[in-house]
Design an enzyme around this catalytic site. Structure first.
Site, short mmCIF file in Angstrom:
data_model
loop_
_atom_site.label_atom_id
_atom_site.label_comp_id
_atom_site.label_asym_id
_atom_site.label_seq_id
_atom_site.Cartn_x
_atom_site.Cartn_y
_atom_site.Cartn_z
N ARG A 1 0.86 -1.17 0.00
CA ARG A 1 0.00 0.00 0.00
C ARG A 1 0.90 1.23 0.00
NH1 ARG A 1 2.44 1.72 3.57
NH2 ARG A 1 0.95 3.40 3.73
N GLY A 2 0.26 2.41 -0.11
CA GLY A 2 1.04 3.64 -0.30
C GLY A 2 1.04 3.94 -1.79
N GLN B 1 -1.83 2.27 9.95
CA GLN B 1 -0.55 2.36 9.23
C GLN B 1 0.51 3.11 10.05
OE1 GLN B 1 -3.52 2.97 7.88
NE2 GLN B 1 -3.64 2.38 5.73
N ASP C 1 -2.19 10.93 -1.89
CA ASP C 1 -2.62 9.89 -2.84
C ASP C 1 -3.07 10.48 -4.17
OD1 ASP C 1 -3.05 8.64 0.01
OD2 ASP C 1 -2.72 7.04 -1.44
O1 MRU Z 1 -4.48 3.08 2.29
P1 MRU Z 1 -3.00 3.30 2.16
O2 MRU Z 1 -2.22 2.71 3.27
O3 MRU Z 1 -2.49 2.90 0.80
O4 MRU Z 1 -2.85 4.89 2.26
C1 MRU Z 1 -1.57 5.45 2.12
C2 MRU Z 1 -1.55 6.92 2.33
O5 MRU Z 1 -2.56 7.55 2.50
C3 MRU Z 1 -0.23 7.60 2.22
O6 MRU Z 1 -0.19 8.73 3.05
C4 MRU Z 1 -0.01 8.06 0.77
O7 MRU Z 1 -0.16 6.98 -0.12
C5 MRU Z 1 1.29 8.69 0.56
S1 MRU Z 1 2.56 7.48 0.68
C6 MRU Z 1 3.93 7.88 0.04
#
Ligand code: MRU
Length: 351
Positions: A45-46, A195, A236
């Site tokens: 994820r990220g 997270q 995102d």
């Molecule tokens: O649901 P996730 O864990 O994928 O969400 C991730 C985030 O919101 C992060 O802050 C975002 O992707 C930036 S990561 C470099």
């Protein structure tokens, strides 16, 4: 440095982030469906990391393709792109990575199918390496906003687990620490998927960065007590007006920061910008399963089993709450409508 995503000659290795921090377990991804499942279920994820995974996933989905013509190959590629892009809707990096591969492969004069497949793999590897470089550049530019002895609040996870390099917001913090700035971090736990508690605290401990875990609801009180010098988060998707979708809980953090006069920074590569979207209200927000709220990360039930829950995975922070956006090109300041437009988009590989 932890590697969440690694190409291993003929398969993709993913660190299964749903097992952290208790277990460090790796998955061998050999099929496009496995890549899709890993993205959808947050094993990886990220925003940048899911884009990189999708790029390798596209290659995995086509490497055994047996048709003969270039046109049919492109048709099959189109289907796989649509499939992978549907795994998660909010992080634009997923779609961006797939579009970069499509553009590049279609622009090549290559007609030999094995060579087209090889090209896809090479592009995925390049895109991965490219993200590592972008993280380093963001980290360097970000130093302009991090003073010595800075006390920093961050939200969600934005480090090596979320990217191909040292991270976005986390990369800025990590670089400040490695260059001796004596930073201290308050990591929001980031309900409901935790997270911050599970992943960011794990990365902070590994990097030996002084840190404390806080519940999401505590950041405003810390600010009131004048214990926070800045907030830095990832993104995102960033719309053309600077509206920023990031993990749910980012928006209230930005409101608290504005109220208390604490600067609020977003760090994101230009692959996170979506200039086709003019403002935040058009950013698609992923809704996730209610069970994520009923239980604390798949473990104990914290409410009645029949509780109805509202579970958007992301929120949108309006541009007026964002002090500046740190990218691999430098720092973008308001008025974002003009400054983001002037920035345009980076080519697939930075010069
Ligand atoms: O649901 P996730 O864990 O994928 O969400 C991730 C985030 O919101 C992060 O802050 C975002 O992707 C930036 S990561 C470099």
């Amino acid at each position: 440095m932890i590697q969440a995503v690694a190409w291993k000659n003929d398969y993709l290795e993913l660190l299964d982030q749903t097992l952290l921090p208790e277990t460090t377990g790796y998955l061998e991804i050999r099929r496009i469906e496995e890549a899709f499942e890993a993205v959808q279920n947050l094993r990886v994820r990220g925003a940048p990391a899911i884009g990189i995974t999708a790029a390798y996933g596209l290659y995995l989905g086509l490497r055994d393709w047996t048709g003969a013509s270039r046109d049919q190959f492109f048709q099959a590629m189109e289907e796989k792109i649509r499939y992978l892009a549907s795994a998660r809707p909010t992080a634009v990096n997923l779609r961006w990575a797939l579009e970069e591969l499509r553009r590049n492969v279609q622009n090549s004069a290559e007609t030999d199918i094995p060579a087209l497949k090889e090209r896809l793999l090479r592009l995925a590897v390049d895109l991965h390496e490219d993200d590592r470089r972008r993280c380093e550049l963001m980290a360097q530019h970000g130093q302009a906003v991090v003073p010595e002895n800075a006390r920093i609040v961050t939200h969600c996870n934005t480090g090596a687990l979320a990217t191909g390099g040292i991270g976005t917001a986390f990369g800025v913090i990590y670089h400040a620490h490695r260059s001796g700035k004596k930073v201290q971090v308050f990591a929001d736990e980031t309900r409901p998927v935790l997270q911050g508690a599970r992943l960011t605290m794990w990365e902070l401990a590994a990097a030996r960065i002084p840190s404390q875990l806080i519940c999401d609801s505590m950041a405003a009180s810390l600010m009131k007590q004048k214990q926070v010098d800045l907030v830095i988060v990832g993104a995102d998707r960033i719309a053309a007006d600077g509206s920023t979708a990031n993990k749910i809980g980012t928006y209230p953090l930005a409101i608290a920061a504005k109220f208390h006069g604490v600067p609020f920074y977003v760090a994101a590569p230009l692959s996170t910008f979506d200039l086709s979207i003019s403002s935040g209200q058009d950013i698609p927000i992923e809704m996730r399963n209610e069970s994520e709220i009923r239980r604390v990360f798949n473990k104990s039930l914290i409410t009645v089993p029949e509780a109805k829950c509202w579970n958007p995975a992301f929120d949108v922070t309006p541009p007026e709450l964002i002090t500046a956006i740190i990218t691999e090109r430098g720092i973008i300041k308001p008025p974002y409508g003009e400054t983001i437009k002037a920035e345009g988009r980076l080519p697939a590989r930075p010069q």
